[in-house]
Scaffold this motif. Structure first.
Motif, short mmCIF file in Angstrom:
data_model
loop_
_atom_site.label_atom_id
_atom_site.label_comp_id
_atom_site.label_asym_id
_atom_site.label_seq_id
_atom_site.Cartn_x
_atom_site.Cartn_y
_atom_site.Cartn_z
N GLU A 97 62.71 41.64 71.35
CA GLU A 97 61.45 41.79 72.08
C GLU A 97 61.70 41.47 73.55
O GLU A 97 61.71 40.32 73.97
CB GLU A 97 60.38 40.87 71.49
N LEU A 98 61.89 42.51 74.32
CA LEU A 98 62.26 42.38 75.73
C LEU A 98 61.11 42.78 76.64
O LEU A 98 60.48 43.82 76.44
CB LEU A 98 63.48 43.26 76.03
N GLN A 99 60.88 41.97 77.65
CA GLN A 99 59.99 42.34 78.75
C GLN A 99 60.89 42.73 79.92
O GLN A 99 61.78 41.97 80.30
CB GLN A 99 59.09 41.17 79.15
N TYR A 100 60.66 43.91 80.49
CA TYR A 100 61.56 44.39 81.54
C TYR A 100 60.77 44.90 82.73
O TYR A 100 59.79 45.64 82.57
CB TYR A 100 62.45 45.51 81.00
N ASP A 101 61.21 44.49 83.92
CA ASP A 101 60.60 44.97 85.16
C ASP A 101 61.64 45.78 85.93
O ASP A 101 62.68 45.25 86.33
CB ASP A 101 60.13 43.79 86.01
N GLU A 102 61.35 47.06 86.11
CA GLU A 102 62.33 47.96 86.71
C GLU A 102 62.54 47.70 88.20
O GLU A 102 63.62 47.96 88.74
CB GLU A 102 61.88 49.41 86.49
N VAL A 103 61.52 47.19 88.88
CA VAL A 103 61.65 46.93 90.32
C VAL A 103 62.64 45.80 90.59
O VAL A 103 63.56 45.93 91.40
CB VAL A 103 60.28 46.59 90.95
N SER A 104 62.46 44.68 89.92
CA SER A 104 63.34 43.52 90.12
C SER A 104 64.60 43.58 89.28
O SER A 104 65.54 42.82 89.52
CB SER A 104 62.59 42.23 89.77
N ARG A 105 64.60 44.47 88.29
CA ARG A 105 65.69 44.58 87.31
C ARG A 105 65.87 43.27 86.53
O ARG A 105 66.97 42.88 86.17
CB ARG A 105 67.00 45.00 87.96
#
Length: 254
Positions: A97-105
């Motif tokens: 279960e991953l939360q990922y933010d593409e802007v900050s990587r």
């Protein structure tokens, strides 16, 4: 093993609910785990108060997954992954279960942290182009239990934009100033506030900025007192250091 878990373990020994041999075995098993391509430092949280963070750049999606999985199996409640690309995020997200933010990587696995810092951390950027580095700093600080206020695109080319947020700046416990070009934002903020300022030079700028070296040198030569500097584009380092500063009072009380 986190510091609180170690203290609980020692209390069990002291109360007699766990014998010395069991405790010694548990501690012996903890220090690090060899996966062949990586040696995971499971004692990092006990020594430093924060568990090991996975640096995703240069690692394959499978390597990131296996490291994160091993951390979770050892009881680590939260796993932070920096410089994670979208391919790795998809691979790991299909298995954990991953939360990922593409802007900050930034990738995050586990329980949302309690905001237990002493005050607020302000993250300010000179321009919009600095936001990816700033978000790395902001999200790192948030995953370490801090309340973060974002002030983006408040650079010295229009300094009135920054001065319009004096209340937030004056109330901050720590400020992270993220800027490329000539990197003047950190000096301006440092001359206004009484809290530590962590300057982050970015590689944003035209040719003579030399990929962030110009901003780095400007920040290192700041005439404002109380300004410290991390490496070029090192949002993670700034967010981590800001969190340390913002938790000093709490750790002293404990």
């Amino acid at each position: 093993m986190e510091q609180k878990e170690m203290i609980d373990l020692l209390r069990q020994v002291a109360s007699g609910t766990m014998d010395v041999e069991q405790a010694a075995l548990k501690l012996k098993e903890e220090p690090f785990e060899d996966l062949g391509f990586a040696k995971i430092d499971h004692h990092r949280a006990m020594r430093q108060g924060v568990a090991e963070v996975i640096y995703g750049e240069g690692k394959t999606p499978e390597q990131i997954f296996r490291i994160a999985e091993a951390m979770k199996e050892k009881g680590q409640k939260a796993v932070l992954i920096t410089r994670m690309n979208k391919e790795s995020a998809i691979y790991v997200g299909e298995r954990l279960e991953l939360q990922y933010d593409e802007v900050s990587r930034i990738g995050f696995i586990g329980e949302a942290p309690i905001k237990d810092g002493d005050g607020k951390i302000v993250v300010a950027t000179g321009g919009t182009s600095d936001i990816p580095v700033a978000e790395e700093a902001a999200r790192t600080a948030e995953t370490l239990g801090n309340e973060v206020i974002r002030l983006y695109d408040v650079g010295v080319a229009g300094v009135h934009r920054l001065l319009g947020h004096l209340d937030e700046l004056m109330e901050a416990r720590v400020i992270i100033a993220v800027a490329g070009m000539e990197g003047a934002l950190a000096s301006v903020i440092g001359g206004l506030v009484d809290c530590p300022v962590i300057a982050v030079p970015t590689s944003v700028g035209y040719g003579a900025s030399f990929g962030g070296v110009s901003a780095l040198l400007s920040m290192l030569n700041s005439c404002a007192s109380g300004v410290s500097v991390v490496n070029i584009d090192n949002g993670f380092g700034a967010g981590f250091l800001a969190s340390r500063i913002n938790h000093i009072e709490r750790r002293t009380k404990e």
